[in-house]
Design a protein around this motif. Sequence first.
Motif, mmCIF file in Angstrom:
data_model
loop_
_atom_site.group_PDB
_atom_site.id
_atom_site.type_symbol
_atom_site.label_atom_id
_atom_site.label_comp_id
_atom_site.label_asym_id
_atom_site.label_seq_id
_atom_site.Cartn_x
_atom_site.Cartn_y
_atom_site.Cartn_z
ATOM 1 N N VAL A 15 71.002 45.928 18.934
ATOM 2 C CA VAL A 15 70.591 44.611 18.463
ATOM 3 C C VAL A 15 71.819 44.155 17.273
ATOM 4 O O VAL A 15 71.625 44.643 16.277
ATOM 5 N N LEU A 16 72.831 43.609 18.057
ATOM 6 C CA LEU A 16 74.227 43.277 17.368
ATOM 7 C C LEU A 16 73.984 41.866 16.613
ATOM 8 O O LEU A 16 73.672 40.981 17.285
ATOM 9 N N PHE A 17 74.134 41.827 15.435
ATOM 10 C CA PHE A 17 74.221 40.856 14.717
ATOM 11 C C PHE A 17 75.769 40.577 14.232
ATOM 12 O O PHE A 17 76.343 41.434 13.584
ATOM 13 N N GLY A 18 76.237 39.300 14.766
ATOM 14 C CA GLY A 18 77.593 38.902 14.347
ATOM 15 C C GLY A 18 77.453 38.201 12.832
ATOM 16 O O GLY A 18 76.796 38.096 12.266
ATOM 17 N N PRO A 19 78.826 37.789 12.730
ATOM 18 C CA PRO A 19 79.096 37.253 11.198
ATOM 19 C C PRO A 19 77.998 36.069 11.228
ATOM 20 O O PRO A 19 77.942 35.505 9.802
ATOM 21 N N ASP A 20 77.779 35.093 12.014
ATOM 22 C CA ASP A 20 76.936 34.063 11.831
ATOM 23 C C ASP A 20 75.485 34.216 12.146
ATOM 24 O O ASP A 20 74.616 33.482 12.086
ATOM 25 N N SER A 21 75.190 35.781 11.986
ATOM 26 C CA SER A 21 73.615 36.177 12.114
ATOM 27 C C SER A 21 73.251 35.711 13.462
ATOM 28 O O SER A 21 71.961 35.467 13.789
ATOM 29 N N GLU A 22 74.028 35.822 14.552
ATOM 30 C CA GLU A 22 73.551 35.574 15.772
ATOM 31 C C GLU A 22 73.400 36.777 16.481
ATOM 32 O O GLU A 22 74.180 37.942 16.222
ATOM 33 N N VAL A 23 72.688 37.022 17.550
ATOM 34 C CA VAL A 23 72.396 38.262 18.233
ATOM 35 C C VAL A 23 73.094 38.093 19.733
ATOM 36 O O VAL A 23 73.140 37.229 20.286
ATOM 37 N N LEU A 24 73.931 39.208 20.074
ATOM 38 C CA LEU A 24 74.555 39.353 21.083
ATOM 39 C C LEU A 24 73.695 39.831 22.272
ATOM 40 O O LEU A 24 73.010 40.910 22.314
ATOM 41 N N VAL A 25 73.699 38.796 23.422
ATOM 42 C CA VAL A 25 72.912 39.217 24.765
ATOM 43 C C VAL A 25 73.820 39.157 25.823
ATOM 44 O O VAL A 25 74.839 38.319 25.738
ATOM 45 N N VAL A 26 73.511 40.083 26.840
ATOM 46 C CA VAL A 26 74.431 39.994 27.919
ATOM 47 C C VAL A 26 73.731 39.912 29.240
ATOM 48 O O VAL A 26 72.335 40.408 29.377
ATOM 49 N N VAL A 126 63.091 41.325 16.874
ATOM 50 C CA VAL A 126 62.237 40.916 15.567
ATOM 51 C C VAL A 126 62.407 41.897 14.586
ATOM 52 O O VAL A 126 62.492 41.690 13.216
ATOM 53 N N CYS A 127 62.149 43.199 14.780
ATOM 54 C CA CYS A 127 62.181 44.183 13.665
ATOM 55 C C CYS A 127 63.744 44.518 13.100
ATOM 56 O O CYS A 127 63.765 44.520 12.007
ATOM 57 N N ALA A 128 64.793 44.184 14.072
ATOM 58 C CA ALA A 128 66.073 44.326 13.501
ATOM 59 C C ALA A 128 66.407 42.934 12.554
ATOM 60 O O ALA A 128 67.062 42.969 11.512
ATOM 61 N N TRP A 129 65.866 41.729 13.029
ATOM 62 C CA TRP A 129 65.959 40.537 12.021
ATOM 63 C C TRP A 129 65.337 40.793 10.545
ATOM 64 O O TRP A 129 65.781 40.403 9.634
ATOM 65 N N GLU A 130 64.058 41.280 10.807
ATOM 66 C CA GLU A 130 63.491 41.755 9.389
ATOM 67 C C GLU A 130 64.528 42.373 8.471
ATOM 68 O O GLU A 130 64.448 42.046 7.423
ATOM 69 N N ILE A 131 65.148 43.212 9.043
ATOM 70 C CA ILE A 131 66.294 44.018 8.305
ATOM 71 C C ILE A 131 67.227 43.404 8.018
ATOM 72 O O ILE A 131 67.707 43.310 6.615
ATOM 73 N N HIS A 132 67.889 42.541 8.823
ATOM 74 C CA HIS A 132 69.052 41.667 8.632
ATOM 75 C C HIS A 132 68.942 40.567 7.381
ATOM 76 O O HIS A 132 69.790 40.229 6.716
ATOM 77 N N GLU A 133 67.567 40.087 7.386
ATOM 78 C CA GLU A 133 67.311 39.099 6.357
ATOM 79 C C GLU A 133 67.288 39.708 4.974
ATOM 80 O O GLU A 133 67.404 38.856 3.895
ATOM 81 N N GLN A 134 66.997 40.951 4.730
ATOM 82 C CA GLN A 134 67.006 41.606 3.429
ATOM 83 C C GLN A 134 68.409 41.514 2.607
ATOM 84 O O GLN A 134 69.284 41.683 2.846
#
Length: 134
Positions: A15-26, A126-134
């Motif tokens: 679950v890759l978060f870029g510099p703008d807090s967006e997630v990469l999907v392919v 969702v789980c990764a986002w919770e960590i990312h927001e911390q």
Amino acid sequence: MTEEPLRATVSLRGVLFGPDSEVLVVRRASDGGWELPGGRLGAGEPVVRGLRREVEEETSLNPDVEEPVHTFAWLNDAGRGRFAVYYYCTIDGKSVSLSAEHTDYDWVAVETAKERLSETQTEAVVCAWEIHEQ
């Protein structure tokens, strides 16, 4: 124990978060569905190295792999066992070069990722986002 133990291929996804807090999907070339980048772990391959290898092969990105956030086990349509581990990852850049396995990519908000991905991959986001927001 009465149940047959799961014999499974291990899949690693980021679950890759870029510099703008967006997630990469392919987008898969095989069926047009959206997924998180990643793939199968090789025999004897260290897990984090395997995830980085798969992500780099598919996207040309080399993410910082932070921590596992979700797991899921299932049998595919052919009855073969699968076990997936999803990792929270970050990346500084957003320049993607796709392999032949995918036809498109998108950096999207978490809500958009949740609309495009399977239920299991959505749970990982969702789980990764919770960590990312911390």
